[in-house]
Design a protein around this motif. Structure first.
Motif, mmCIF file in Angstrom:
data_model
loop_
_atom_site.group_PDB
_atom_site.id
_atom_site.type_symbol
_atom_site.label_atom_id
_atom_site.label_comp_id
_atom_site.label_asym_id
_atom_site.label_seq_id
_atom_site.Cartn_x
_atom_site.Cartn_y
_atom_site.Cartn_z
ATOM 1 N N GLU A 75 45.034 40.137 35.772
ATOM 2 C CA GLU A 75 45.681 38.780 37.015
ATOM 3 C C GLU A 75 44.341 38.954 38.089
ATOM 4 O O GLU A 75 43.891 37.973 38.932
ATOM 5 N N ALA A 76 43.977 40.402 38.190
ATOM 6 C CA ALA A 76 42.891 40.280 39.571
ATOM 7 C C ALA A 76 41.268 39.168 38.859
ATOM 8 O O ALA A 76 40.382 39.212 39.982
ATOM 9 N N LYS A 77 41.338 39.892 37.816
ATOM 10 C CA LYS A 77 39.544 38.744 37.494
ATOM 11 C C LYS A 77 40.337 37.383 37.464
ATOM 12 O O LYS A 77 39.224 36.997 38.459
ATOM 13 N N ILE A 78 41.542 36.954 37.514
ATOM 14 C CA ILE A 78 41.831 35.307 37.064
ATOM 15 C C ILE A 78 41.764 35.073 38.901
ATOM 16 O O ILE A 78 40.981 33.334 38.966
ATOM 17 N N VAL A 94 47.229 36.199 46.811
ATOM 18 C CA VAL A 94 48.676 37.086 47.742
ATOM 19 C C VAL A 94 49.630 37.480 46.943
ATOM 20 O O VAL A 94 50.442 38.789 46.843
ATOM 21 N N THR A 95 49.989 36.386 45.466
ATOM 22 C CA THR A 95 51.011 37.043 44.069
ATOM 23 C C THR A 95 50.110 38.312 43.817
ATOM 24 O O THR A 95 51.350 39.387 43.167
ATOM 25 N N CYS A 96 48.715 38.913 43.795
ATOM 26 C CA CYS A 96 48.718 40.058 43.068
ATOM 27 C C CYS A 96 48.747 40.921 43.888
ATOM 28 O O CYS A 96 49.117 42.203 43.945
ATOM 29 N N GLY A 97 48.869 40.735 45.531
ATOM 30 C CA GLY A 97 49.157 41.743 46.573
ATOM 31 C C GLY A 97 50.447 42.062 46.412
ATOM 32 O O GLY A 97 51.024 42.832 46.151
ATOM 33 N N THR A 120 49.427 42.588 52.221
ATOM 34 C CA THR A 120 49.171 43.572 51.866
ATOM 35 C C THR A 120 48.260 44.914 52.047
ATOM 36 O O THR A 120 48.514 45.914 51.241
ATOM 37 N N MET A 121 47.086 44.309 52.495
ATOM 38 C CA MET A 121 45.821 44.549 51.964
ATOM 39 C C MET A 121 45.065 45.485 50.794
ATOM 40 O O MET A 121 44.860 45.935 50.385
ATOM 41 N N TRP A 122 45.721 44.688 50.024
ATOM 42 C CA TRP A 122 45.989 44.119 47.785
ATOM 43 C C TRP A 122 43.991 44.108 48.117
ATOM 44 O O TRP A 122 43.504 42.855 48.750
ATOM 45 N N ALA A 182 51.081 35.310 61.425
ATOM 46 C CA ALA A 182 51.000 35.540 59.456
ATOM 47 C C ALA A 182 51.475 36.975 59.369
ATOM 48 O O ALA A 182 51.631 37.627 60.273
ATOM 49 N N VAL A 183 52.110 37.251 58.046
ATOM 50 C CA VAL A 183 51.552 38.805 57.502
ATOM 51 C C VAL A 183 50.988 39.710 57.759
ATOM 52 O O VAL A 183 49.910 39.443 57.021
ATOM 53 N N VAL A 184 50.809 40.744 58.443
ATOM 54 C CA VAL A 184 49.936 41.657 58.380
ATOM 55 C C VAL A 184 50.248 43.350 58.380
ATOM 56 O O VAL A 184 51.308 43.367 58.370
ATOM 57 N N ALA A 185 49.135 43.599 56.987
ATOM 58 C CA ALA A 185 49.406 44.757 56.469
ATOM 59 C C ALA A 185 49.716 46.110 58.050
ATOM 60 O O ALA A 185 48.637 45.652 58.482
#
Length: 208
Positions: A104-107, A91-94, A48-50, A198-201
């Motif tokens: 969530e990002a801090k974790i 990946v979950t954040c993305g 996702t490029m998150w 792999a999945v790529v944004a």
């Protein structure tokens, strides 16, 4: 509660050490974080490029990682490591489009700091300096065949202080991902190839 929500519920309830890290959304208008920060961490979800970025002092990185490892020792009977869950957190954040300054990002960043210390890249990069001084990327891939997650570290030690310019960071990510997708002689490249890619944004302009 689905598996994704259960994962976050368990991690958030167990892993949240009491140390401060400055999170930055990588906006071009950002002026950076702590004035004396010299260690910069970037967590990237390739699908996702998150991206989330953080900065801290190298002297604090060891303590931060140790704190996180102690927290993880109480999770699932100590049978899980930061390397096991850092990539999944990224990946979950993305997938959830979590704001880069969210809890969530801090974790995810906390786990990333700890996971980096468990890599061979860390051992080589810190052999002389003994610290995490510099810029660290932790790039997470979602594999095509089984949906598994593969993460890889990258280390850069430029003299310039402050978070990396967003355009430069994107260029580095593009170069690393392109290399991983095309060079099958490396462990990362072989794993991606053997997993059907792999999945790529789309933003990266690359195809697996």
């Amino acid at each position: 509660m689905n598996n994704e929500h259960k994962f976050w519920h368990n991690i958030a309830a167990t892993v949240y050490p009491g140390w401060d890290v400055f999170l930055d959304p990588l906006s071009k208008s950002s002026s950076g974080g702590l004035s004396d920060a010299d260690t910069f961490i970037y967590a990237i979800d390739v699908a996702t490029m998150w991206t989330a970025a953080s900065c801290l002092r190298a002297m604090d990185a060891q303590r931060a990682a140790d704190d996180m490892q102690r927290q993880l020792a109480g999770f699932k009977g100590g049978q899980i490591t930061a390397a096991d869950v850092a990539g999944e957190a990224i990946v979950t954040c993305g997938r959830n489009s979590s704001p880069p300054d969210s809890r969530e990002a801090k974790i995810a960043i906390n786990l990333t700091v700890c996971a980096l210390r468990q890599t061979q890249t860390y051992k080589i990069a810190t052999e002389k300096s003994g610290s995490m001084l510099g810029h660290w990327l932790y790039i997470s891939y979602t594999l095509n065949n089984n949906g598994g997650i593969l993460s890889r570290p990258c280390y850069f030690h430029p003299e310039a202080r402050g978070l990396m310019d967003p355009d430069k960071l994107t260029s580095l990510i593009h170069a690393v991902v392109r290399g991983d997708l095309t060079n099958h002689t490396t462990l990362v490249g072989r794993t991606i190839k053997d997993s059907g890619g792999a999945v790529v944004a789309p933003a990266l302009g690359l195809t697996p």
